[in-house]
Design a protein around this motif. Structure first.
Motif, PDB file in Angstrom:
ATOM      1  N   ARG A 116       0.879  -1.219   0.024  1.00  0.00           N
ATOM      2  CA  ARG A 116       0.082  -0.145  -0.149  1.00  0.00           C
ATOM      3  C   ARG A 116       0.864   1.174  -0.092  1.00  0.00           C
ATOM      4  O   ARG A 116       1.753   1.191   0.837  1.00  0.00           O
ATOM      5  CB  ARG A 116      -0.766   0.067   1.137  1.00  0.00           C
ATOM      6  N   ARG A 117       0.349   2.261  -0.981  1.00  0.00           N
ATOM      7  CA  ARG A 117       1.573   3.531  -1.066  1.00  0.00           C
ATOM      8  C   ARG A 117       0.571   4.669  -0.787  1.00  0.00           C
ATOM      9  O   ARG A 117       1.248   5.733  -0.418  1.00  0.00           O
ATOM     10  CB  ARG A 117       1.896   3.611  -2.323  1.00  0.00           C
ATOM     11  N   TRP A 118      -0.635   4.722  -0.704  1.00  0.00           N
ATOM     12  CA  TRP A 118      -1.505   5.996  -0.729  1.00  0.00           C
ATOM     13  C   TRP A 118      -2.424   5.727   0.469  1.00  0.00           C
ATOM     14  O   TRP A 118      -3.038   4.738   0.725  1.00  0.00           O
ATOM     15  CB  TRP A 118      -2.273   6.029  -1.999  1.00  0.00           C
ATOM     16  N   CYS A 119      -2.833   7.115   1.096  1.00  0.00           N
ATOM     17  CA  CYS A 119      -3.838   7.087   1.958  1.00  0.00           C
ATOM     18  C   CYS A 119      -5.039   6.650   1.447  1.00  0.00           C
ATOM     19  O   CYS A 119      -5.768   6.030   1.999  1.00  0.00           O
ATOM     20  CB  CYS A 119      -3.821   8.505   2.570  1.00  0.00           C
ATOM     21  N   SER A 120      -5.221   6.950   0.209  1.00  0.00           N
ATOM     22  CA  SER A 120      -6.531   6.616  -0.664  1.00  0.00           C
ATOM     23  C   SER A 120      -6.181   6.621  -1.917  1.00  0.00           C
ATOM     24  O   SER A 120      -5.760   7.538  -2.535  1.00  0.00           O
ATOM     25  CB  SER A 120      -7.692   7.585  -0.336  1.00  0.00           C
ATOM     26  N   MET A 121      -6.474   5.494  -2.413  1.00  0.00           N
ATOM     27  CA  MET A 121      -6.112   5.034  -3.840  1.00  0.00           C
ATOM     28  C   MET A 121      -7.078   6.042  -4.743  1.00  0.00           C
ATOM     29  O   MET A 121      -6.655   6.584  -5.639  1.00  0.00           O
ATOM     30  CB  MET A 121      -6.523   3.548  -4.321  1.00  0.00           C
ATOM     31  N   ALA A 122      -8.515   6.268  -4.125  1.00  0.00           N
ATOM     32  CA  ALA A 122      -9.431   7.171  -4.897  1.00  0.00           C
ATOM     33  C   ALA A 122      -8.818   8.570  -5.044  1.00  0.00           C
ATOM     34  O   ALA A 122      -9.246   9.174  -5.934  1.00  0.00           O
ATOM     35  CB  ALA A 122     -10.872   7.062  -4.544  1.00  0.00           C
ATOM     36  N   VAL A 123      -8.044   8.953  -3.901  1.00  0.00           N
ATOM     37  CA  VAL A 123      -7.623  10.415  -4.190  1.00  0.00           C
ATOM     38  C   VAL A 123      -6.067  10.611  -4.378  1.00  0.00           C
ATOM     39  O   VAL A 123      -6.004  11.004  -5.592  1.00  0.00           O
ATOM     40  CB  VAL A 123      -7.721  11.102  -2.632  1.00  0.00           C
ATOM     41  N   CYS A 124      -5.196  10.126  -3.381  1.00  0.00           N
ATOM     42  CA  CYS A 124      -3.787  10.491  -3.577  1.00  0.00           C
ATOM     43  C   CYS A 124      -3.275   9.370  -4.999  1.00  0.00           C
ATOM     44  O   CYS A 124      -2.456   9.788  -5.726  1.00  0.00           O
ATOM     45  CB  CYS A 124      -2.914  10.511  -2.476  1.00  0.00           C
ATOM     46  N   GLY A 125      -3.626   8.280  -4.661  1.00  0.00           N
ATOM     47  CA  GLY A 125      -3.405   7.193  -5.972  1.00  0.00           C
ATOM     48  C   GLY A 125      -3.753   7.880  -7.169  1.00  0.00           C
ATOM     49  O   GLY A 125      -2.879   7.644  -8.411  1.00  0.00           O
ATOM     50  N   ASN A 126      -5.091   8.131  -7.338  1.00  0.00           N
ATOM     51  CA  ASN A 126      -5.761   8.755  -8.568  1.00  0.00           C
ATOM     52  C   ASN A 126      -4.780   9.938  -9.050  1.00  0.00           C
ATOM     53  O   ASN A 126      -4.553   9.928 -10.269  1.00  0.00           O
ATOM     54  CB  ASN A 126      -7.013   8.985  -8.494  1.00  0.00           C
ATOM     55  N   ARG A 127      -4.530  10.800  -8.084  1.00  0.00           N
ATOM     56  CA  ARG A 127      -3.720  11.974  -8.518  1.00  0.00           C
ATOM     57  C   ARG A 127      -2.492  11.627  -9.182  1.00  0.00           C
ATOM     58  O   ARG A 127      -2.120  12.179 -10.029  1.00  0.00           O
ATOM     59  CB  ARG A 127      -3.609  12.881  -7.198  1.00  0.00           C
ATOM     60  N   ALA A 128      -1.740  10.747  -8.606  1.00  0.00           N
ATOM     61  CA  ALA A 128      -0.359  10.274  -9.034  1.00  0.00           C
ATOM     62  C   ALA A 128      -0.390   9.736 -10.505  1.00  0.00           C
ATOM     63  O   ALA A 128       0.206  10.012 -11.431  1.00  0.00           O
ATOM     64  CB  ALA A 128       0.136   9.399  -8.003  1.00  0.00           C
ATOM     65  N   LYS A 129      -1.660   8.897 -10.513  1.00  0.00           N
ATOM     66  CA  LYS A 129      -1.877   8.146 -11.821  1.00  0.00           C
ATOM     67  C   LYS A 129      -2.148   9.235 -13.203  1.00  0.00           C
ATOM     68  O   LYS A 129      -1.445   9.247 -14.087  1.00  0.00           O
ATOM     69  CB  LYS A 129      -3.028   7.101 -11.931  1.00  0.00           C
ATOM     70  N   ALA A 130      -2.785  10.310 -12.653  1.00  0.00           N
ATOM     71  CA  ALA A 130      -3.310  11.320 -13.725  1.00  0.00           C
ATOM     72  C   ALA A 130      -1.945  12.324 -13.930  1.00  0.00           C
ATOM     73  O   ALA A 130      -1.829  12.545 -15.067  1.00  0.00           O
ATOM     74  CB  ALA A 130      -4.421  12.061 -13.116  1.00  0.00           C
ATOM     75  N   SER A 131      -1.116  12.352 -13.010  1.00  0.00           N
ATOM     76  CA  SER A 131       0.012  13.297 -13.044  1.00  0.00           C
ATOM     77  C   SER A 131       0.866  12.625 -13.986  1.00  0.00           C
ATOM     78  O   SER A 131       1.575  13.225 -14.758  1.00  0.00           O
ATOM     79  CB  SER A 131       0.696  13.666 -11.783  1.00  0.00           C
ATOM     80  N   ARG A 132       1.119  10.923 -13.715  1.00  0.00           N
ATOM     81  CA  ARG A 132       2.115  10.511 -14.820  1.00  0.00           C
ATOM     82  C   ARG A 132       1.462  10.488 -16.221  1.00  0.00           C
ATOM     83  O   ARG A 132       2.189  10.684 -17.102  1.00  0.00           O
ATOM     84  CB  ARG A 132       2.236   9.188 -14.311  1.00  0.00           C
ATOM     85  N   HIS A 133       0.174  10.369 -16.394  1.00  0.00           N
ATOM     86  CA  HIS A 133      -0.709  10.174 -17.631  1.00  0.00           C
ATOM     87  C   HIS A 133      -0.474  11.607 -18.287  1.00  0.00           C
ATOM     88  O   HIS A 133       0.052  11.695 -19.322  1.00  0.00           O
ATOM     89  CB  HIS A 133      -2.065   9.915 -17.340  1.00  0.00           C
ATOM     90  N   TYR A 134      -0.543  12.542 -17.670  1.00  0.00           N
ATOM     91  CA  TYR A 134      -0.611  14.154 -18.188  1.00  0.00           C
ATOM     92  C   TYR A 134       0.893  14.308 -18.762  1.00  0.00           C
ATOM     93  O   TYR A 134       1.250  14.843 -19.757  1.00  0.00           O
ATOM     94  CB  TYR A 134      -0.909  14.848 -17.124  1.00  0.00           C
ATOM     95  N   ALA A 135       1.861  13.848 -17.905  1.00  0.00           N
ATOM     96  CA  ALA A 135       3.199  13.969 -18.157  1.00  0.00           C
ATOM     97  C   ALA A 135       3.634  13.141 -19.248  1.00  0.00           C
ATOM     98  O   ALA A 135       4.510  13.596 -20.278  1.00  0.00           O
ATOM     99  CB  ALA A 135       4.304  13.516 -17.125  1.00  0.00           C
ATOM    100  N   ARG A 136       3.192  12.094 -19.884  1.00  0.00           N
ATOM    101  CA  ARG A 136       3.438  11.041 -20.952  1.00  0.00           C
ATOM    102  C   ARG A 136       2.690  11.705 -21.996  1.00  0.00           C
ATOM    103  O   ARG A 136       3.350  11.811 -23.065  1.00  0.00           O
ATOM    104  CB  ARG A 136       2.977   9.825 -20.618  1.00  0.00           C
ATOM    105  N   THR A 137       1.553  12.384 -22.061  1.00  0.00           N
ATOM    106  CA  THR A 137       0.709  12.864 -23.057  1.00  0.00           C
ATOM    107  C   THR A 137       1.497  14.163 -23.599  1.00  0.00           C
ATOM    108  O   THR A 137       1.036  14.709 -24.506  1.00  0.00           O
ATOM    109  CB  THR A 137      -0.771  12.867 -22.871  1.00  0.00           C
ATOM    110  N   ARG A 138       2.187  15.106 -22.612  1.00  0.00           N
ATOM    111  CA  ARG A 138       2.699  16.211 -22.954  1.00  0.00           C
ATOM    112  C   ARG A 138       3.960  15.927 -24.016  1.00  0.00           C
ATOM    113  O   ARG A 138       4.227  17.000 -24.646  1.00  0.00           O
ATOM    114  CB  ARG A 138       3.087  16.971 -21.775  1.00  0.00           C
ATOM    115  N   ASP A 139       4.618  14.893 -23.834  1.00  0.00           N
ATOM    116  CA  ASP A 139       5.847  14.705 -24.688  1.00  0.00           C
ATOM    117  C   ASP A 139       5.730  14.316 -25.732  1.00  0.00           C
ATOM    118  O   ASP A 139       4.945  14.028 -26.465  1.00  0.00           O
ATOM    119  CB  ASP A 139       6.763  13.534 -23.801  1.00  0.00           C
TER     120      ASP A 139
END
Length: 181
Positions: A158-181
């Motif tokens: 387990r890495r996140w206090c909440s997968m729905a909140v912090c885990g999702n933010r991290a996934k969205a951030s990684r996705h955004y970084a990939r799509t910007r390149d």
């Protein structure tokens, strides 16, 4: 009955639940324990409202315990000497008295003065978590999150206090970084 608890993560073991009375929401730091009303909310959420009084003395004790716990979890290698001293200062205000009642063995927790009961219970809970497995006491992996949890997952991942909140933010951030390149 206290008002609804506004915190994003509740229900962790008592020591971590006390740490989680500070959180970040929309980029702003929040603190439930800015007054006696917030203490009453926390005591209610933690199931302590029938055992502990929400007053200024109890608030001061709980804030002292929260600072000691924060110092204890700050270093992944374990509590420093200063952090241990802070925890022991809180623990000096209480004890467990074992008695044999008509129903069998029973542990009575006593605090002196009584305003220290919630604080003592929280620090005692931290010792319980250390005995179970100190590596399972974790801070959320999201860099902007300050919440803590006790990892009860079978694989200890387990890495996140909440997968729905912090885990999702991290996934969205990684996705955004990939799509910007």
């Amino acid at each position: 009955m206290p008002a609804d608890d506004p915190r994003p993560l509740i229900g962790e073991p008592l020591s971590l639940d006390l740490l989680n009375t500070r959180w970040v929401e929309d980029g702003a730091a929040r603190d439930l324990l800015t007054g006696v009303d917030g203490l009453a909310i926390w005591l209610g959420s933690a199931g302590l409202a029938d055992r502990c009084v929400a007053d200024e003395a109890a608030l001061a004790a709980v804030l002292r315990a929260r600072e000691a716990l924060a110092a204890a979890v700050a270093d992944p290698a374990g509590p420093s000497e200063e952090a241990r001293a802070g925890l022991n200062e809180v623990l000096a205000h209480g004890r467990v008295r074992r008695v044999l009642s008509p129903d069998g063995p029973h542990d009575d927790v006593e605090a002196d003065p009584p305003a220290w009961l919630a604080a003592w219970l929280a620090v005692d809970d931290y010792l319980r978590l250390l005995r179970l497995d100190p590596t399972r006491i974790r801070r959320c992996a999201h860099p902007k999150c300050v919440l803590h949890f006790f990892d009860t997952s079978q694989n200890r991942r387990r890495r996140w206090c909440s997968m729905a909140v912090c885990g999702n933010r991290a996934k969205a951030s990684r996705h955004y970084a990939r799509t910007r390149d």
